[in-house]
Motif scaffolding. Sequence first.
Motif, PDB file in Angstrom:
ATOM      1  N   CYS A 172       0.848  -1.189   0.000  1.00 35.72           N
ATOM      2  CA  CYS A 172       0.000   0.000   0.000  1.00 35.72           C
ATOM      3  C   CYS A 172       0.882   1.237   0.000  1.00 35.72           C
ATOM      4  O   CYS A 172       1.144   1.800   1.040  1.00 35.72           O
ATOM      5  CB  CYS A 172      -0.941   0.004   1.202  1.00 35.72           C
ATOM      6  N   PRO A 173       1.380   1.662  -1.127  1.00 33.99           N
ATOM      7  CA  PRO A 173       1.257   1.000  -2.422  1.00 33.99           C
ATOM      8  C   PRO A 173       2.381  -0.004  -2.619  1.00 33.99           C
ATOM      9  O   PRO A 173       3.428   0.100  -1.972  1.00 33.99           O
ATOM     10  CB  PRO A 173       1.437   2.152  -3.407  1.00 33.99           C
ATOM     11  N   PRO A 174       2.224  -0.964  -3.524  1.00 38.30           N
ATOM     12  CA  PRO A 174       3.360  -1.812  -3.888  1.00 38.30           C
ATOM     13  C   PRO A 174       4.394  -0.959  -4.628  1.00 38.30           C
ATOM     14  O   PRO A 174       4.024  -0.028  -5.337  1.00 38.30           O
ATOM     15  CB  PRO A 174       2.761  -2.853  -4.849  1.00 38.30           C
ATOM     16  N   THR A 175       5.645  -1.275  -4.447  1.00 37.96           N
ATOM     17  CA  THR A 175       6.685  -0.529  -5.165  1.00 37.96           C
ATOM     18  C   THR A 175       6.700  -0.968  -6.633  1.00 37.96           C
ATOM     19  O   THR A 175       6.158  -2.033  -6.968  1.00 37.96           O
ATOM     20  CB  THR A 175       8.064  -0.840  -4.558  1.00 37.96           C
ATOM     21  N   PRO A 176       7.347  -0.188  -7.497  1.00 38.23           N
ATOM     22  CA  PRO A 176       7.483  -0.644  -8.891  1.00 38.23           C
ATOM     23  C   PRO A 176       8.150  -2.025  -8.976  1.00 38.23           C
ATOM     24  O   PRO A 176       7.780  -2.847  -9.812  1.00 38.23           O
ATOM     25  CB  PRO A 176       8.344   0.441  -9.535  1.00 38.23           C
ATOM     26  N   GLN A 177       9.121  -2.271  -8.061  1.00 40.42           N
ATOM     27  CA  GLN A 177       9.768  -3.591  -8.071  1.00 40.42           C
ATOM     28  C   GLN A 177       8.765  -4.701  -7.781  1.00 40.42           C
ATOM     29  O   GLN A 177       8.825  -5.789  -8.367  1.00 40.42           O
ATOM     30  CB  GLN A 177      10.878  -3.673  -7.013  1.00 40.42           C
ATOM     31  N   ALA A 178       7.841  -4.411  -6.847  1.00 39.06           N
ATOM     32  CA  ALA A 178       6.823  -5.422  -6.510  1.00 39.06           C
ATOM     33  C   ALA A 178       5.926  -5.680  -7.716  1.00 39.06           C
ATOM     34  O   ALA A 178       5.546  -6.823  -7.982  1.00 39.06           O
ATOM     35  CB  ALA A 178       5.996  -4.949  -5.313  1.00 39.06           C
ATOM     36  N   LEU A 179       5.597  -4.615  -8.442  1.00 41.82           N
ATOM     37  CA  LEU A 179       4.764  -4.801  -9.633  1.00 41.82           C
ATOM     38  C   LEU A 179       5.521  -5.642 -10.664  1.00 41.82           C
ATOM     39  O   LEU A 179       4.953  -6.555 -11.277  1.00 41.82           O
ATOM     40  CB  LEU A 179       4.360  -3.447 -10.234  1.00 41.82           C
ATOM     41  N   LEU A 180       6.817  -5.346 -10.825  1.00 43.15           N
ATOM     42  CA  LEU A 180       7.614  -6.140 -11.773  1.00 43.15           C
ATOM     43  C   LEU A 180       7.606  -7.610 -11.361  1.00 43.15           C
ATOM     44  O   LEU A 180       7.485  -8.504 -12.196  1.00 43.15           O
ATOM     45  CB  LEU A 180       9.065  -5.632 -11.824  1.00 43.15           C
ATOM     46  N   HIS A 181       7.711  -7.853 -10.059  1.00 40.07           N
ATOM     47  CA  HIS A 181       7.672  -9.235  -9.573  1.00 40.07           C
ATOM     48  C   HIS A 181       6.332  -9.883  -9.925  1.00 40.07           C
ATOM     49  O   HIS A 181       6.269 -11.041 -10.346  1.00 40.07           O
ATOM     50  CB  HIS A 181       7.907  -9.271  -8.061  1.00 40.07           C
ATOM     51  N   GLY A 182       5.252  -9.107  -9.772  1.00 36.00           N
ATOM     52  CA  GLY A 182       3.928  -9.624 -10.130  1.00 36.00           C
ATOM     53  C   GLY A 182       3.839  -9.946 -11.619  1.00 36.00           C
ATOM     54  O   GLY A 182       3.250 -10.961 -12.011  1.00 36.00           O
ATOM     55  N   LEU A 183       4.443  -9.090 -12.434  1.00 37.34           N
ATOM     56  CA  LEU A 183       4.399  -9.325 -13.886  1.00 37.34           C
ATOM     57  C   LEU A 183       5.220 -10.562 -14.262  1.00 37.34           C
ATOM     58  O   LEU A 183       4.826 -11.343 -15.134  1.00 37.34           O
ATOM     59  CB  LEU A 183       4.917  -8.088 -14.631  1.00 37.34           C
ATOM     60  N   ILE A 184       6.354 -10.742 -13.574  1.00 34.63           N
ATOM     61  CA  ILE A 184       7.165 -11.939 -13.840  1.00 34.63           C
ATOM     62  C   ILE A 184       6.410 -13.193 -13.378  1.00 34.63           C
ATOM     63  O   ILE A 184       6.447 -14.237 -14.019  1.00 34.63           O
ATOM     64  CB  ILE A 184       8.546 -11.808 -13.149  1.00 34.63           C
ATOM     65  N   THR A 185       5.671 -13.060 -12.261  1.00 42.84           N
ATOM     66  CA  THR A 185       4.844 -14.179 -11.786  1.00 42.84           C
ATOM     67  C   THR A 185       3.792 -14.543 -12.832  1.00 42.84           C
ATOM     68  O   THR A 185       3.519 -15.720 -13.084  1.00 42.84           O
ATOM     69  CB  THR A 185       4.163 -13.806 -10.450  1.00 42.84           C
ATOM     70  N   LEU A 186       3.215 -13.517 -13.456  1.00 40.63           N
ATOM     71  CA  LEU A 186       2.237 -13.781 -14.516  1.00 40.63           C
ATOM     72  C   LEU A 186       2.899 -14.514 -15.685  1.00 40.63           C
ATOM     73  O   LEU A 186       2.330 -15.448 -16.253  1.00 40.63           O
ATOM     74  CB  LEU A 186       1.610 -12.460 -14.993  1.00 40.63           C
ATOM     75  N   GLN A 187       4.124 -14.096 -16.025  1.00 43.74           N
ATOM     76  CA  GLN A 187       4.836 -14.787 -17.112  1.00 43.74           C
ATOM     77  C   GLN A 187       5.027 -16.269 -16.774  1.00 43.74           C
ATOM     78  O   GLN A 187       4.866 -17.135 -17.637  1.00 43.74           O
ATOM     79  CB  GLN A 187       6.199 -14.136 -17.350  1.00 43.74           C
TER      80      GLN A 187
END
Length: 217
Positions: A142-157
């Motif tokens: 809250c909020p997630p950092t940009p790094q956390a979002l990148l981690h989420g995107l890699i998880t989606l991959q």
Amino acid sequence: MTEDFNSPGYDIPPEMEGQVAITTLDKVYNWSRRNSIWPMMFGLACCGIEMICAATSRFDFSRFGMEVMRPSPRQSDLMIVSGTVTKKMIPQIVRLYNQMPEPKYVLAMGACASGGGPFKEGYSVVDGVDKFIPVDVYVPGCPPTPQALLHGLITLQKKIDIQSIKNVRWYSKDPVEAIPIPVLGPDLMDPREYELIKDYTAEKQVEEEEVPVAEEA
Ligand code: SF4
């Protein structure tokens, strides 16, 4: 192409390495999709600012083939729900989700999108976008950092990597139904719960009729 692209058990002669690959259709299909995920360009609240940061040069999610943020749901593969989902906004979010073509994915970014966050049980906020649309990846914070979002995107991959053409929903013989658009009135109504709401209202009506009305003085 990486070594992962080749199926194990097939030796490629050294002189042909990098030119020939023995692989599966699933791997080719997933490899191309996972490296060209186009997110939809919209943000809902403060988390949206962190999403914008993830696109800038310091974090740069174009490194993963995700820089083409689309202003139209028709051209988007990924909905990043970045921020507080209000009851007023959820009909629009569901409509946009329905308008995205398959294959499509949803990432809930932050505490608000995942479960209501600091506004949980507030009069105007939905306590989690997954009450209405299916979510593939949750990113806490809250909020997630940009790094956390990148981690989420890699998880989606990684999730895409293990999908198979044989059983993905968009090639299923049973057509995928569009999600009914929630109705915003005095409060939010999910049309999928219509029968439940009708029964509950009828029960309440009977209960109220059974209560004796106080005689007028
Ligand atoms: S999770 Fe926190 S930062 Fe993100 S939208 Fe909610 S209040 Fe804002």
